[in-house]
Design an enzyme around this catalytic site. Structure first.
Site, PDB file in Angstrom:
ATOM      1  N   LYS A  64      35.471  40.290  44.944  1.00  0.00           N
ATOM      2  CA  LYS A  64      34.035  40.599  46.335  1.00  0.00           C
ATOM      3  C   LYS A  64      33.590  39.136  46.435  1.00  0.00           C
ATOM      4  CE  LYS A  64      30.000  42.023  44.173  1.00  0.00           C
ATOM      5  NZ  LYS A  64      29.827  40.777  44.052  1.00  0.00           N
ATOM      6  N   GLU A  72      31.150  36.815  47.868  1.00  0.00           N
ATOM      7  CA  GLU A  72      29.705  36.293  48.922  1.00  0.00           C
ATOM      8  C   GLU A  72      29.535  36.191  50.476  1.00  0.00           C
ATOM      9  OE1 GLU A  72      26.088  34.927  46.979  1.00  0.00           O
ATOM     10  OE2 GLU A  72      26.870  36.676  44.633  1.00  0.00           O
ATOM     11  N   ASP A  86      34.529  39.758  40.501  1.00  0.00           N
ATOM     12  CA  ASP A  86      33.829  39.197  41.377  1.00  0.00           C
ATOM     13  C   ASP A  86      34.512  37.344  41.425  1.00  0.00           C
ATOM     14  OD1 ASP A  86      31.372  40.072  42.431  1.00  0.00           O
ATOM     15  OD2 ASP A  86      30.180  38.823  40.563  1.00  0.00           O
ATOM     16  N   ASP A 120      29.349  38.542  38.280  1.00  0.00           N
ATOM     17  CA  ASP A 120      29.321  37.037  38.263  1.00  0.00           C
ATOM     18  C   ASP A 120      27.278  37.446  37.291  1.00  0.00           C
ATOM     19  OD1 ASP A 120      27.229  37.354  40.469  1.00  0.00           O
ATOM     20  OD2 ASP A 120      28.464  35.605  41.210  1.00  0.00           O
ATOM     21  N   GLU A 130      23.056  43.724  48.922  1.00  0.00           N
ATOM     22  CA  GLU A 130      21.913  43.922  47.748  1.00  0.00           C
ATOM     23  C   GLU A 130      20.586  44.028  48.699  1.00  0.00           C
ATOM     24  OE1 GLU A 130      23.108  41.094  45.112  1.00  0.00           O
ATOM     25  OE2 GLU A 130      21.389  41.038  43.759  1.00  0.00           O
TER      26      GLU A 130
HETATM   27  O1  KIV Z   1      27.531  40.628  39.888  1.00  0.00           O
HETATM   28  C1  KIV Z   1      26.820  41.541  40.389  1.00  0.00           C
HETATM   29  O2  KIV Z   1      26.524  42.233  39.117  1.00  0.00           O
HETATM   30  C2  KIV Z   1      26.803  41.874  41.510  1.00  0.00           C
HETATM   31  C3  KIV Z   1      25.557  43.584  41.845  1.00  0.00           C
HETATM   32  C4  KIV Z   1      24.777  42.737  41.687  1.00  0.00           C
HETATM   33  C5  KIV Z   1      26.392  43.971  42.665  1.00  0.00           C
HETATM   34  O3  KIV Z   1      27.095  41.414  42.675  1.00  0.00           O
END
Ligand code: KIV
Length: 267
Positions: free
Chosen positions: A111, A113, A82, A43, A180
């Site tokens: 992914k 968070e 994401d 994202d 991160e």
């Molecule tokens: O959105 C993204 O690019 C990420 C990376 C910074 C790991 O989550």
């Protein structure tokens, strides 16, 4: 062809994994031919593609569009997409709906968070055949709650919380975890504490692998370059060579170096 099993086997064998973000077919194709182990449709596209000030305005439709483009460009590469802000936090059923959209667009893994608060959602998705990558440490979707893009887990208590979160996510079925902007010692402890690959960004060289935003690698990210980034383009003859140099540097553990890393607060 990369897949989850191969990524886990490479990590188990001690090979460092080199991931990059990709948002379009052309870059994704270059990454596939340059030995990148997996691509992340992050994202961050909100900031580097759309010019937003944070990742918060990114929509599920945005990630779906870019995931489909990346999947067309790199059909043999493992693709992580994401879940954007607001598309999964309500409940596991909402997360399933959003994840299904991204998987249909070509993602092999999603992914999300968050730590303990996301454990049920991780278990719900993995039980339904959706590989889930966790994301701990600096959580850009919580930027307003944490007061900016700051290094996380600097105190002993915060480090222990992060390690506990990583263990819980792994027990809940997460197939890998991105960490991160955390001190290298904390990332090392997380990597030893769980068996699924830990992929660092600003988390030191002891993780199982690294991920970098492609525009940081090319030295063209808007705003201040983060400490953990290295401009591989400055030392390469072209974009493909810069991507190959990044992959080689991750594999031979010359990236990240000490200057790309953070330290814990002295206790
Ligand atoms: O959105 C993204 O690019 C990420 C990376 C910074 C790991 O989550």
């Amino acid at each position: 062809m990369s897949n989850l099993l191969k990524l886990q086997q490479r990590a188990d064998a001690g090979e460092k994994l080199a991931f990059l973000t990709a948002y379009d077919a052309s870059f994704a194709a270059l990454m596939q031919t340059s030995g990148v182990d997996a691509v992340l449709v992050g994202d961050t596209l909100g900031m580097v593609i759309q010019g937003q000030r944070s990742t918060l305005p990114v929509t599920l439709a945005d990630i779906t569009y870019h995931t489909a483009a990346v999947a067309r460009g790199a059909p043999d590469t493992f693709i992580i997409a994401d879940l954007p802000f607001g598309s999964y936090q309500a409940n596991p059923a909402q997360a399933l709906q959003s994840a299904a959209t991204l998987m249909a667009a070509g993602a092999h893994c999603i992914k999300l968070e968050g730590g303990a608060v996301m454990a049920n959602t991780v278990a719900f998705l993995t039980a339904r055949g959706i590989p889930v990558c966790g994301h701990l440490g600096l959580l850009p979707q919580s930027v307003h709650a944490i007061g900016g893009y700051k290094v996380q887990a600097k105190t002993a208590a915060a480090a222990q919380q992060l390690i506990d979160d990583a263990k819980l996510l792994a027990r809940s079925g997460a197939c890998m975890i991105v960490v991160e902007a955390i001190p290298s010692q904390v990332a090392k402890a997380v990597t030893s504490a769980i068996t699924v690959p830990v992929i660092g960004i600003g988390a030191g060289a002891d993780c199982n692998g690294q991920v970098l935003v492609i525009y940081d690698l090319l030295g063209i990210s808007p705003g201040k370059t983060p400490r953990f980034a290295r401009n591989f383009m400055a030392e390469s003859s072209g974009i493909a060579a810069a991507i190959s140099a990044y992959v080689a540097a991750v594999k031979n553990v010359s990236f990240p170096a000490a200057e790309h890393c953070y330290l814990a607060d002295p206790s």
